[in-house]
Scaffold this active site. Sequence first.
Site, PDB file in Angstrom:
ATOM      1  CD  GLU A  14      -1.287   0.640   4.015  1.00  0.00           C
ATOM      2  OE1 GLU A  14      -1.347   2.124   3.347  1.00  0.00           O
ATOM      3  OE2 GLU A  14      -1.239   0.505   4.797  1.00  0.00           O
ATOM      4  CE  LYS A  71      -6.077   3.197  10.778  1.00  0.00           C
ATOM      5  NZ  LYS A  71      -6.502   4.196  10.397  1.00  0.00           N
TER       6      LYS A  71
HETATM    7  N1  PSU Z   1      -1.600   1.199   9.897  1.00  0.00           N
HETATM    8  C1  PSU Z   1      -0.863   1.976  10.493  1.00  0.00           C
HETATM    9  N2  PSU Z   1      -0.680   3.506   9.950  1.00  0.00           N
HETATM   10  C2  PSU Z   1      -1.337   4.045   8.586  1.00  0.00           C
HETATM   11  C3  PSU Z   1      -2.514   3.068   8.240  1.00  0.00           C
HETATM   12  C4  PSU Z   1      -2.620   1.851   8.615  1.00  0.00           C
HETATM   13  O1  PSU Z   1       0.292   1.663  11.155  1.00  0.00           O
HETATM   14  O2  PSU Z   1      -1.289   4.937   7.949  1.00  0.00           O
HETATM   15  C5  PSU Z   1      -3.364   3.299   7.090  1.00  0.00           C
HETATM   16  C6  PSU Z   1      -3.471   2.100   6.370  1.00  0.00           C
HETATM   17  O3  PSU Z   1      -3.498   2.906   5.251  1.00  0.00           O
HETATM   18  C7  PSU Z   1      -5.112   2.200   6.643  1.00  0.00           C
HETATM   19  C8  PSU Z   1      -5.696   4.007   7.060  1.00  0.00           C
HETATM   20  O4  PSU Z   1      -5.438   1.342   5.512  1.00  0.00           O
HETATM   21  O5  PSU Z   1      -4.833   3.796   7.915  1.00  0.00           O
HETATM   22  C9  PSU Z   1      -6.832   3.627   7.381  1.00  0.00           C
HETATM   23  O6  PSU Z   1      -7.625   4.507   7.468  1.00  0.00           O
HETATM   24  P1  PSU Z   1      -8.487   5.002   7.836  1.00  0.00           P
HETATM   25  O7  PSU Z   1      -9.026   4.418  10.242  1.00  0.00           O
HETATM   26  O8  PSU Z   1      -8.673   6.575   8.375  1.00  0.00           O
HETATM   27  O9  PSU Z   1     -10.256   4.385   7.178  1.00  0.00           O
END
Ligand code: PSU
Length: 299
Positions: A23, A155
């Site tokens: 990604e 996360k």
């Molecule tokens: N995990 C991390 N850092 C990140 C992400 C995930 O440690 O930056 C990113 C990934 O790309 C994940 C996104 O798909 O954050 C999810 O964001 P949101 O909660 O806004 O959907």
Amino acid sequence: MIFKFSDEVANALKDKNPLVALESTVIAHGLPFPENLETAQNLEKIVRENGATPATIAVFDGEFCVGLNKTQIERLATDKNIRKISRRDLPVAIGKRLNCATTVATTSFIAYRAGIKIFATGGIGGVHRGFASDVSADLPELAATPIVVVCSGAKIVLDLPATREWLETNGICVLGFGCDEMPAFYSRKSGLFVDERVETPSDAAEIAKARDELKLASAILLTVAVPPEFEIETEELENILGESLRLADENKICGKEITPFLLSQICERSAGKTLAANIALLKNNARVAALVASEMSRI
Ligand code: PSU
Ligand code: MN
């Protein structure tokens, strides 16, 4: 939809060689410069060293780019105007020919339609703490996309038990690669169960194959714990995270800004330990994904 494949990725697809999608949000919005650039390049290198072709995914000028060149990777790492896009942003990204970094949701969306069966990342999105209506679009996307996502859980800033429940309810199989608990990103312990522990890439590949034969539409989450020497104990982390969450609240930070904000806060407060752990687990996950990709194309 316009797909733009790098030569390397186009050849691997044509020859049915193993491929691993990577990604771009983690490069553009998850890690600071210059570690983001170094990591993006290292992840591709690790995938190659372990027998697969890397396909880093992003959107440039409204085109789905699968496999990026050096300039594109540099741009992701340095250009502050790169937009973080989830599923809801796809029409705008394409319609307005934007330059964007893809989250787990949009990387999965593009990878699957490009014919790539496995994807490596750090952590997936999930249910936010104290704000149960903020559920990442990663979750429904994974429920509807039959790929394998190699990650270290969700996360760390999220409500992990609630995220685990969501996965179960929506039929997403969670495997532990050499672990009995679903990892909690920087920490190897979470108290959360995995559906099955698997020991080898070939076991994981067999399970993915069975999922396909059953025509189940959901992703398989292959969770891999952070390498032990980089682990940060939950307790230490919770103190740091508590402070950072309080600050985010005070500053009314929400939506897609919340993760980058919290990550930079905890990195500062942990004297860089969280950054080192994040990079270590990303590399390890890329390695595991390449090994599983090889087994998947073999069987
Ligand atoms: N995990 C991390 N850092 C990140 C992400 C995930 O440690 O930056 C990113 C990934 O790309 C994940 C996104 O798909 O954050 C999810 O964001 P949101 O909660 O806004 O959907
Ligand atoms: Mn969200």
